[in-house]
Write an enzyme that holds these catalytic residues in place. Structure first.
Site, PDB file in Angstrom:
ATOM      1  N   GLY A   1      43.902  37.895  47.936  1.00  0.00           N
ATOM      2  CA  GLY A   1      43.585  37.350  46.626  1.00  0.00           C
ATOM      3  C   GLY A   1      43.627  35.859  46.470  1.00  0.00           C
TER       4      GLY A   1
ATOM      5  N   ARG B   1      26.848  37.606  43.576  1.00  0.00           N
ATOM      6  CA  ARG B   1      28.015  37.072  42.866  1.00  0.00           C
ATOM      7  C   ARG B   1      27.657  36.342  41.561  1.00  0.00           C
ATOM      8  NH1 ARG B   1      31.092  33.729  44.394  1.00  0.00           N
ATOM      9  NH2 ARG B   1      32.984  34.656  43.587  1.00  0.00           N
TER      10      ARG B   1
ATOM     11  N   CYS C   1      12.870  41.318  40.023  1.00  0.00           N
ATOM     12  CA  CYS C   1      12.422  41.519  38.653  1.00  0.00           C
ATOM     13  C   CYS C   1      13.581  41.865  37.732  1.00  0.00           C
ATOM     14  CB  CYS C   1      11.357  42.606  38.616  1.00  0.00           C
ATOM     15  SG  CYS C   1       9.955  42.111  39.608  1.00  0.00           S
ATOM     16  N   GLU C   2      14.428  40.889  37.476  1.00  0.00           N
ATOM     17  CA  GLU C   2      15.572  40.993  36.566  1.00  0.00           C
ATOM     18  C   GLU C   2      15.852  39.588  36.082  1.00  0.00           C
ATOM     19  OE1 GLU C   2      18.308  43.445  36.247  1.00  0.00           O
ATOM     20  OE2 GLU C   2      17.650  44.933  37.721  1.00  0.00           O
TER      21      GLU C   2
ATOM     22  N   GLU D   1      46.922  40.140  53.244  1.00  0.00           N
ATOM     23  CA  GLU D   1      45.556  40.678  53.393  1.00  0.00           C
ATOM     24  C   GLU D   1      44.505  39.721  52.852  1.00  0.00           C
ATOM     25  OE1 GLU D   1      45.851  44.119  50.891  1.00  0.00           O
ATOM     26  OE2 GLU D   1      47.077  45.262  52.284  1.00  0.00           O
ATOM     27  N   PRO D   2      44.430  38.495  53.355  1.00  0.00           N
ATOM     28  CA  PRO D   2      43.415  37.581  52.820  1.00  0.00           C
ATOM     29  C   PRO D   2      42.014  37.996  53.261  1.00  0.00           C
ATOM     30  CG  PRO D   2      44.467  36.579  54.720  1.00  0.00           C
ATOM     31  CD  PRO D   2      45.179  37.886  54.478  1.00  0.00           C
TER      32      PRO D   2
ATOM     33  N   TYR E   1      29.539  38.292  38.688  1.00  0.00           N
ATOM     34  CA  TYR E   1      30.787  37.662  38.219  1.00  0.00           C
ATOM     35  C   TYR E   1      30.535  36.327  37.520  1.00  0.00           C
ATOM     36  CZ  TYR E   1      32.426  40.543  42.208  1.00  0.00           C
ATOM     37  OH  TYR E   1      32.664  41.540  43.120  1.00  0.00           O
TER      38      TYR E   1
ATOM     39  N   TYR F   1      31.908  38.232  50.247  1.00  0.00           N
ATOM     40  CA  TYR F   1      31.274  39.032  49.201  1.00  0.00           C
ATOM     41  C   TYR F   1      29.822  38.608  48.982  1.00  0.00           C
ATOM     42  CZ  TYR F   1      36.191  40.082  48.647  1.00  0.00           C
ATOM     43  OH  TYR F   1      37.480  40.440  48.905  1.00  0.00           O
TER      44      TYR F   1
ATOM     45  N   ARG G   1      38.596  36.632  51.167  1.00  0.00           N
ATOM     46  CA  ARG G   1      37.797  35.489  50.760  1.00  0.00           C
ATOM     47  C   ARG G   1      38.247  34.175  51.410  1.00  0.00           C
ATOM     48  NH1 ARG G   1      35.392  35.294  45.706  1.00  0.00           N
ATOM     49  NH2 ARG G   1      36.791  36.978  45.122  1.00  0.00           N
TER      50      ARG G   1
HETATM   51  C1  LIG Z   1      39.766  42.998  48.124  1.00  0.00           C
HETATM   52  C2  LIG Z   1      41.137  43.202  48.624  1.00  0.00           C
HETATM   53  C3  LIG Z   1      41.762  42.217  49.395  1.00  0.00           C
HETATM   54  C4  LIG Z   1      41.134  40.882  49.689  1.00  0.00           C
HETATM   55  O1  LIG Z   1      40.990  40.104  48.546  1.00  0.00           O
HETATM   56  P1  LIG Z   1      40.511  38.576  48.709  1.00  0.00           P
HETATM   57  O2  LIG Z   1      40.471  38.089  47.326  1.00  0.00           O
HETATM   58  O3  LIG Z   1      39.187  38.598  49.365  1.00  0.00           O
HETATM   59  O4  LIG Z   1      41.548  37.884  49.525  1.00  0.00           O
HETATM   60  C5  LIG Z   1      43.008  42.496  49.912  1.00  0.00           C
HETATM   61  N1  LIG Z   1      43.630  43.675  49.664  1.00  0.00           N
HETATM   62  C6  LIG Z   1      43.064  44.644  48.914  1.00  0.00           C
HETATM   63  C7  LIG Z   1      43.787  45.903  48.701  1.00  0.00           C
HETATM   64  C8  LIG Z   1      41.802  44.434  48.374  1.00  0.00           C
HETATM   65  O5  LIG Z   1      41.249  45.388  47.613  1.00  0.00           O
END
Ligand SMILES: *Cc1c(COP(=O)(O)O)cnc(C)c1O
Length: 407
Positions: A230, A306, A336-337, A267-268, A310, A365, A270
């Site tokens: 995240g 994106r 076509c949107e 868990e990075p 978003y 993404y 992005r």
């Molecule tokens: C999407 C996701 C991530 C990665 O999120 P980023 O914002 O890309 O770092 C990590 N863990 C879980 C469970 C996710 O769903």
């Protein structure tokens, strides 16, 4: 403009447009930032595959010791295809795992299932018993922490579908303790994506480490805390100190972990790949409608959704800038949107048909969320390592698109 040692102009001529270009060096560097920042404690960086699941990128990361966070059996198949030795470094997240996906992951011997409901834990126990393979699990708890980000990618509030209410977790761990096919291995949390400040991560981990201490007192000695992903990037132009961001993040997490003696998983997604990638497109037309000027390019929302999904911002830069004053334009694709835009009312240096533009920070993404909408073949992907550029996914053909169908 360059990606690593390769000129974007020559890559576009060689491989055509639209084209995704990634810098391997930057991806490796970003992984290293996490590994160094967390070095004081036993840790594992599990790259979130969904951000960009290109096999070549998975291989690059696996070779440097990364683990993986997967959210489907398909993503596990990708990891196994290029790095079967990394199966023991995989964590499996997601609210809707099927029995088939669970079986695949059990047989592969993954590190940990991040379980998101009691009914999922029941299914996991049943599949483990049937296959006679012990399942290591973590409950993905919902810490009820607010993180400032787009509502579609905020996941840590009790109103979201993700995780298990942290107040109920202790009881679930205790009742799972009697099942010999379940091993309480960790506690996991993931509060959302594109989170720019370290504070919400600290807050979430504080709650998780409190739970971990409680579990310990009750005799459930979990080995790992999984802090999720995240960490956000800056999509606007300007100085961005990635090392400083990772440092702040690691410090907040470390402080919140306190005396937790176990392993830290992160868990990075992005943060590792977004800024390493650009989407190259060619200008097809420049047209005026009333007061507005539209720059129509050959990439579209099916290639990079994106902005439409978003309201995301991507910097757009002409690869060979022309002289003249910047103009206020909309940069749009051929789909076509009216939602098919990359930028609205954006000041852009003058461009003409045939010019090449780069949409920056498109490594995460982007391709991963691409589609064939409007029967548009997906773009090719190129990975640049040092001076060498190599095609890691060829452009789709009409045969690829029509193949599965029957008239
Ligand atoms: C999407 C996701 C991530 C990665 O999120 P980023 O914002 O890309 O770092 C990590 N863990 C879980 C469970 C996710 O769903």
């Amino acid at each position: 403009m360059h990606c690593g040692g390769a000129s974007l102009d020559s890559l576009a001529r060689r491989f055509g447009t639209p084209l995704y270009v990634y810098s391997a060096d930057q991806i490796v560097e970003r992984l290293g930032l996490f590994q160094q920042a967390l070095a004081s404690r036993e840790h594992l960086v599990c790259y979130a595959v969904k951000a960009n699941s290109a096999l070549a990128i998975l291989k690059l990361l696996a070779e440097r010791g990364a683990g993986f966070d997967i959210v489907s059996g398909g993503e596990l198949e990708r990891v196994l295809a290029v790095a079967p030795e990394a199966a023991g470094r995989v964590v499996f997240s997601g609210v809707g795992k099927t029995a088939a996906e669970i079986d695949l992951a059990l047989k592969a011997g993954i590190l940990q299932f991040n379980v998101e409901s009691e009914s999922e834990l029941k299914l996991l126990a049943a599949r483990a018993r049937r296959l006679r393979i012990r399942a290591r699990f973590a409950l993905r708890v919902n810490p009820d922490v607010f993180a400032e980000t787009h509502p579609y990618i905020s996941t840590g509030l009790s109103e979201h579908k993700f995780g298990i209410d942290i107040r109920r977790a202790l009881g679930i761990y205790k009742s799972a303790a009697s099942d010999r096919w379940l091993e309480a291995h960790g506690v996991s949390v993931h509060i959302g994506s594109q989170i720019r400040s370290a504070a919400p991560f600290g807050k979430a981990i504080e709650r998780v480490s409190r739970l971990a201490r409680q579990l310990r007192r009750e005799g459930v000695a979990i080995e790992a805390i999984d802090a999720g992903g995240g960490l956000g990037i800056d999509y606007h132009a300007g100085a961005f100190d990635a090392a400083e961001k990772v440092g702040e993040y690691a410090a907040a997490v470390e402080e919140a972990l306190g005396d937790f003696p176990g392993r830290l998983l992160v868990e990075p997604g992005r943060f590792l790949v977004a800024q390493a990638g650009a989407l190259m497109a060619r200008v097809l037309y420049v047209k005026r409608n009333g007061k507005k000027t539209f720059v129509i390019v050959d990439a579209a929302m099916n290639d990079l959704i994106r902005p439409a999904l978003y309201q995301a911002w991507h910097e757009i830069v002409p690869v060979r800038p022309r002289a003249g004053k910047p103009r206020m334009v909309d940069v749009v694709g051929p789909v076509c949107e009216s939602g098919d835009f990359f930028a609205r009312d954006r000041k852009l240096a003058p461009v003409e048909p045939g010019d090449l533009v780069a949409l920056l920070d498109a490594g995460a993404y982007g391709m991963a969320q691409s589609s064939n909408y409007n029967t548009r073949p997906r773009p090719a992907e190129v990975l640049v390592e040092g001076k060498k550029a190599r095609l890691i996914r060829r452009r789709e053909t009409m045969a690829d698109l029509l193949g599965p169908e029957q008239a």
